[in-house]
Design a protein around this motif. Structure first.
Motif, PDB file in Angstrom:
ATOM      1  N   GLU A 186     -27.317  36.212  11.599  1.00 56.19           N
ATOM      2  CA  GLU A 186     -27.635  37.610  11.894  1.00 56.19           C
ATOM      3  C   GLU A 186     -26.351  38.430  11.959  1.00 56.19           C
ATOM      4  OE1 GLU A 186     -31.062  38.401  14.799  1.00 56.19           O
ATOM      5  OE2 GLU A 186     -30.221  36.520  15.538  1.00 56.19           O
ATOM      6  N   ALA A 187     -26.357  39.590  11.312  1.00 58.32           N
ATOM      7  CA  ALA A 187     -25.241  40.525  11.425  1.00 58.32           C
ATOM      8  C   ALA A 187     -25.334  41.241  12.770  1.00 58.32           C
ATOM      9  CB  ALA A 187     -25.281  41.535  10.286  1.00 58.32           C
ATOM     10  N   LEU A 188     -24.191  41.408  13.430  1.00 56.67           N
ATOM     11  CA  LEU A 188     -24.169  41.930  14.794  1.00 56.67           C
ATOM     12  C   LEU A 188     -23.307  43.178  14.909  1.00 56.67           C
ATOM     13  CD1 LEU A 188     -23.487  38.586  16.709  1.00 56.67           C
ATOM     14  CD2 LEU A 188     -25.719  39.616  16.212  1.00 56.67           C
ATOM     15  N   ARG A 189     -23.692  44.039  15.839  1.00 55.45           N
ATOM     16  CA  ARG A 189     -22.845  45.154  16.266  1.00 55.45           C
ATOM     17  C   ARG A 189     -22.249  44.834  17.621  1.00 55.45           C
ATOM     18  NH1 ARG A 189     -24.389  51.243  16.288  1.00 55.45           N
ATOM     19  NH2 ARG A 189     -22.138  51.218  16.632  1.00 55.45           N
ATOM     20  N   ASP A 190     -20.968  45.099  17.774  1.00 57.83           N
ATOM     21  CA  ASP A 190     -20.330  45.041  19.085  1.00 57.83           C
ATOM     22  C   ASP A 190     -21.074  46.002  20.014  1.00 57.83           C
ATOM     23  OD1 ASP A 190     -18.666  45.332  21.286  1.00 57.83           O
ATOM     24  OD2 ASP A 190     -17.060  46.299  20.165  1.00 57.83           O
ATOM     25  N   TYR A 191     -21.541  45.512  21.161  1.00 61.79           N
ATOM     26  CA  TYR A 191     -22.376  46.341  22.033  1.00 61.79           C
ATOM     27  C   TYR A 191     -21.625  47.557  22.559  1.00 61.79           C
ATOM     28  CZ  TYR A 191     -25.841  47.710  25.458  1.00 61.79           C
ATOM     29  OH  TYR A 191     -26.780  48.423  26.166  1.00 61.79           O
ATOM     30  N   LEU A 192     -20.322  47.444  22.766  1.00 59.77           N
ATOM     31  CA  LEU A 192     -19.575  48.592  23.287  1.00 59.77           C
ATOM     32  C   LEU A 192     -19.602  49.752  22.292  1.00 59.77           C
ATOM     33  CD1 LEU A 192     -16.528  46.783  24.929  1.00 59.77           C
ATOM     34  CD2 LEU A 192     -18.602  47.649  26.027  1.00 59.77           C
ATOM     35  N   GLY A 193     -19.505  49.442  20.999  1.00 61.32           N
ATOM     36  CA  GLY A 193     -19.631  50.487  19.987  1.00 61.32           C
ATOM     37  C   GLY A 193     -21.040  51.052  19.935  1.00 61.32           C
ATOM     38  N   PHE A 194     -22.026  50.178  20.064  1.00 59.87           N
ATOM     39  CA  PHE A 194     -23.421  50.620  20.110  1.00 59.87           C
ATOM     40  C   PHE A 194     -23.658  51.534  21.307  1.00 59.87           C
ATOM     41  CE2 PHE A 194     -27.622  49.553  22.051  1.00 59.87           C
ATOM     42  CZ  PHE A 194     -28.410  50.288  21.178  1.00 59.87           C
ATOM     43  N   ALA A 195     -23.084  51.182  22.464  1.00 59.08           N
ATOM     44  CA  ALA A 195     -23.257  52.006  23.665  1.00 59.08           C
ATOM     45  C   ALA A 195     -22.721  53.419  23.446  1.00 59.08           C
ATOM     46  CB  ALA A 195     -22.558  51.351  24.853  1.00 59.08           C
ATOM     47  N   GLU A 196     -21.593  53.531  22.755  1.00 54.59           N
ATOM     48  CA  GLU A 196     -21.040  54.864  22.465  1.00 54.59           C
ATOM     49  C   GLU A 196     -22.031  55.682  21.641  1.00 54.59           C
ATOM     50  OE1 GLU A 196     -18.309  56.264  23.510  1.00 54.59           O
ATOM     51  OE2 GLU A 196     -17.382  54.559  24.526  1.00 54.59           O
ATOM     52  N   ASP A 197     -22.679  55.045  20.658  1.00 55.46           N
ATOM     53  CA  ASP A 197     -23.673  55.749  19.845  1.00 55.46           C
ATOM     54  C   ASP A 197     -24.882  56.156  20.683  1.00 55.46           C
ATOM     55  OD1 ASP A 197     -22.117  55.528  17.602  1.00 55.46           O
ATOM     56  OD2 ASP A 197     -23.208  53.829  16.750  1.00 55.46           O
ATOM     57  N   VAL A 198     -25.295  55.274  21.600  1.00 60.95           N
ATOM     58  CA  VAL A 198     -26.428  55.581  22.475  1.00 60.95           C
ATOM     59  C   VAL A 198     -26.116  56.792  23.338  1.00 60.95           C
ATOM     60  CG1 VAL A 198     -27.712  54.755  24.494  1.00 60.95           C
ATOM     61  CG2 VAL A 198     -27.405  53.265  22.514  1.00 60.95           C
ATOM     62  N   TRP A 199     -24.925  56.830  23.904  1.00 62.86           N
ATOM     63  CA  TRP A 199     -24.576  57.932  24.809  1.00 62.86           C
ATOM     64  C   TRP A 199     -24.504  59.273  24.091  1.00 62.86           C
ATOM     65  CZ3 TRP A 199     -20.384  54.237  26.970  1.00 62.86           C
ATOM     66  CH2 TRP A 199     -20.976  53.370  27.903  1.00 62.86           C
ATOM     67  N   ARG A 200     -24.303  59.246  22.775  1.00 61.83           N
ATOM     68  CA  ARG A 200     -24.354  60.510  22.024  1.00 61.83           C
ATOM     69  C   ARG A 200     -25.740  60.731  21.416  1.00 61.83           C
ATOM     70  NH1 ARG A 200     -20.887  57.624  18.212  1.00 61.83           N
ATOM     71  NH2 ARG A 200     -19.102  58.577  19.219  1.00 61.83           N
ATOM     72  N   GLY A 201     -26.722  59.906  21.836  1.00 61.19           N
ATOM     73  CA  GLY A 201     -28.097  60.069  21.378  1.00 61.19           C
ATOM     74  C   GLY A 201     -28.301  59.723  19.922  1.00 61.19           C
ATOM     75  N   TYR A 202     -27.420  58.885  19.390  1.00 61.64           N
ATOM     76  CA  TYR A 202     -27.478  58.493  17.975  1.00 61.64           C
ATOM     77  C   TYR A 202     -27.473  59.714  17.059  1.00 61.64           C
ATOM     78  CZ  TYR A 202     -27.540  53.515  17.043  1.00 61.64           C
ATOM     79  OH  TYR A 202     -27.157  52.213  16.832  1.00 61.64           O
ATOM     80  N   ARG A 203     -26.730  60.745  17.467  1.00 57.90           N
ATOM     81  CA  ARG A 203     -26.563  61.934  16.629  1.00 57.90           C
ATOM     82  C   ARG A 203     -25.120  61.968  16.154  1.00 57.90           C
ATOM     83  NH1 ARG A 203     -30.295  63.773  20.520  1.00 57.90           N
ATOM     84  NH2 ARG A 203     -32.187  64.632  19.565  1.00 57.90           N
ATOM     85  N   PHE A 204     -24.940  62.175  14.859  1.00 54.05           N
ATOM     86  CA  PHE A 204     -23.604  62.079  14.273  1.00 54.05           C
ATOM     87  C   PHE A 204     -23.202  63.340  13.519  1.00 54.05           C
ATOM     88  CE2 PHE A 204     -25.671  57.931  14.404  1.00 54.05           C
ATOM     89  CZ  PHE A 204     -24.832  57.284  15.294  1.00 54.05           C
TER      90      PHE A 204
END
Length: 205
Positions: A186-204
């Motif tokens: 399985e390909a994985l994302r580092d959770y700390l990077g994922f958390a940053e995306d969550v805190w911005r509401g997954y808006r880029f």
């Protein structure tokens, strides 16, 4: 005792905006558990709606209380797997991932979960485990962040950092893994990077 956990989000009827607000609280609790050393690995599989972790608990009761009573998303998490592990080795994971993030523009890499199994009738893992641990710990490419035996079973899991798919093939072809079958990758994302995306509401934008 170390445990591997696979936690799926139960989001029936929940909007993604609502999910990110709740997951934002969960992410703060998760980062806290990382900083306290409770969790040694925490990742979100790419494009999937679940999280995997490897962490310690003093007792099963402590684990159950944490999962059922403390996690902010406890009403929206399904623990699909909770597996006891025998540790082979674990590097200092989160400092490694922090350094890795800073290098990604110049040297892109891909984290992966790899699960291996041996013939349960042969019990060959018993005699090869020490060699497997020593070999994987020495590897530089692919870099192995940790390897763990599934307690009571002829299986193991590893978290690895690769540059190309050829690194996965190189790992699977190691002589110390002769007789092992790779059953899941399985390909994985580092959770700390994922958390940053969550805190911005997954808006880029």
């Amino acid at each position: 005792m170390l445990y591997f956990s696979r936690m799926r989000w139960k989001i029936d009827g929940m909007s993604f905006d609502a999910l990110w607000k709740l997951e934002g609280q969960e992410a703060k609790a998760a980062v806290d558990s990382i900083q306290k050393g409770i969790v040694s690995h925490l990742y979100k599989p790419c494009a999937e709606q679940y999280v995997i972790s490897i962490g310690g608990a003093r007792t099963v009761e402590d684990f159950d209380r944490y999962a059922m009573g403390i996690l902010p998303m406890r009403e929206h998490l399904i623990f699909e797997q909770v597996l006891p592990l025998e540790e082979g080795f674990t590097i200092d994971v989160f400092p490694y991932l922090t350094k890795r993030t800073a290098e990604m523009d110049d040297r892109p890499r891909l984290l992966h979960y790899v699960e291996l199994h041996w013939d349960p009738r042969a019990r060959s893992l018993d005699s090869h485990w020490a060699e497997i641990v020593e070999t994987l710990q020495r590897l530089d490419a692919p870099k192995v962040l940790g390897v763990y035996r599934l307690a009571g079973r002829e299986g193991a899991i590893a978290i690895i950092d690769i540059e190309t798919a050829a690194d996965l093939n190189h790992l699977a072809a190691l002589p110390c893994l002769a007789g092992a079958e790779v059953t899941q990758v399985e390909a994985l994302r580092d959770y700390l990077g994922f958390a940053e995306d969550v805190w911005r509401g997954y808006r880029f934008d």
